[in-house]
Design an enzyme around this catalytic site. Structure first.
Site, mmCIF file in Angstrom:
data_model
loop_
_atom_site.group_PDB
_atom_site.id
_atom_site.type_symbol
_atom_site.label_atom_id
_atom_site.label_comp_id
_atom_site.label_asym_id
_atom_site.label_seq_id
_atom_site.Cartn_x
_atom_site.Cartn_y
_atom_site.Cartn_z
ATOM 1 N N ASP A 157 0.829 -1.354 0.032
ATOM 2 C CA ASP A 157 -0.045 0.048 0.088
ATOM 3 C C ASP A 157 0.926 1.090 -0.226
ATOM 4 O OD1 ASP A 157 -2.148 1.820 -0.204
ATOM 5 O OD2 ASP A 157 -2.692 1.537 2.218
ATOM 6 N N TYR A 158 2.120 1.161 -0.649
ATOM 7 C CA TYR A 158 2.539 2.685 -0.900
ATOM 8 C C TYR A 158 2.003 3.599 -1.582
ATOM 9 C CZ TYR A 158 7.162 0.840 1.208
ATOM 10 O OH TYR A 158 8.059 0.251 1.860
ATOM 11 N N GLU A 159 2.072 4.865 -1.313
ATOM 12 C CA GLU A 159 1.137 5.868 -1.992
ATOM 13 C C GLU A 159 2.032 6.905 -2.180
ATOM 14 O OE1 GLU A 159 -2.373 6.512 0.447
ATOM 15 O OE2 GLU A 159 -2.886 4.671 0.797
ATOM 16 N N HIS A 160 3.273 7.231 -2.061
ATOM 17 C CA HIS A 160 4.264 8.159 -2.284
ATOM 18 C C HIS A 160 5.714 7.394 -2.565
ATOM 19 C CE1 HIS A 160 1.055 10.678 -0.587
ATOM 20 N NE2 HIS A 160 1.355 9.763 0.592
#
Length: 311
Positions: A157-160
């Site tokens: 769930d990496y978002e950046h």
């Protein structure tokens, strides 16, 4: 009248029965099965939610996803090149509590989610120094956490991102592959949403390592709050095309903002997908937020998934 050679008749009948199973295969291939997978993120907001608080229907496959393990130092201020630490509510979601809920409910598995949106009030970045060093550190530290907590899988769930798409794809792909090859995990999922930077990173991962990824936890609640049922169905079909061949799960948030909510037709959309054989599962963000409404949408989601018919 021409007599039929008995040997020819036998051969004809034999061939018919040998080939007849092949004749029905195209019909079977058209009926894609629905799934009864329910997943829920838990532990990120420290609302004192326990596994045992959430109603668990015995007729679904239930995955808890601990949120989050992050490759930042324990203070949450600096990235650590793949050395993961636990940032979920360990007081209420401890190794012994993982073992207890799995023992009480044989249909429950527990995984951990990597990254998330933020850490210590700032964006949590995917920030490797190099592919090899990040993978080595991640395999080592995550194996330790997974074994300590008796976990079954991981969610990405990496978002950046502070890396290019190739580096992300190789780091995450090699991590999943190594953990699976070492029998440390039995499932892996990704959690993208409709953002250009997010999508190009996850699609690069999917294109190279999609065969190792079991589920796509697409964050449909990142769409606008006024999403309609027809828009939701269109979004689902678009993302199913983006992650072609993947089990794209539908989702909503009990946080109170974004996407198609249960009040505005989420379950109607689920029923439409179920009728078409396209409902691969439902996930919710998050148990921490659902505590205030008594987990009523968790109950309804599982009832829908467990039912052989649409409801």
């Amino acid at each position: 009248m021409k007599l039929i050679n008995p040997n020819q008749l036998f051969i004809t009948i034999f061939l018919f029965f040998q080939l007849s199973p092949l004749l029905v295969l195209p019909t079977q291939a058209h009926s894609a099965p629905n799934a009864n997978l329910f997943r829920e993120y838990i532990g990120a907001e420290f609302n004192n939610v326990k596994f045992s608080d959430i109603p668990i229907n015995p007729n679904v496959d239930f995955h808890f996803l601990l949120s989050f393990a992050i490759d930042y130092d324990t203070s949450g201020t600096a990235a650590t090149n793949g050395k993961f630490n636990v940032f979920w509510d360990t007081n209420n979601l401890s190794p012994s509590q993982v073992s207890a809920i799995k023992q009480r409910h044989p249909n429950v598995k527990v995984g951990l989610s990597l990254g998330g949106d933020s850490v210590n009030g700032a964006s949590a970045f995917f920030k490797p120094f190099s592919i090899d060093s990040w993978v080595s550190n991640a395999v080592s530290t995550l194996t330790q956490i997974i074994q300590q907590y008796n976990l079954d899988g991981i969610d990405i769930d990496y978002e950046h991102f502070s890396s290019d798409t190739h580096t992300f794809a190789e780091c995450i792909g090699r991590l999943i592959k190594t953990l699976k090859n070492n029998n440390v995990i039995s499932f892996a999922s990704i959690a993208p949403f409709d953002d250009d930077q997010v999508q190009i990173h996850y699609k690069a991962l999917w294109n190279k390592y999609g065969q190792l990824i079991d589920y796509v936890n697409f964050q449909f609640y990142a769409y606008d709050e006024g999403t309609t049922v027809s828009q939701f169905i269109d979004y689902f079909k678009t993302q199913s095309s983006n992650y072609h061949g993947g089990k794209v799960l539908v989702s909503f948030t009990t946080e109170g903002s974004g996407g198609l909510s249960p009040e505005n037709g989420f379950f109607s959309a689920c029923n439409q997908l179920k009728q078409q054989g396209l409902l691969h599962g439902i996930f919710i963000w998050s148990a921490d937020d659902s505590k205030k409404n008594g987990f009523r949408y968790e109950k309804r989601s599982q009832t829908l998934l467990a039912s052989p018919h649409h409801i």
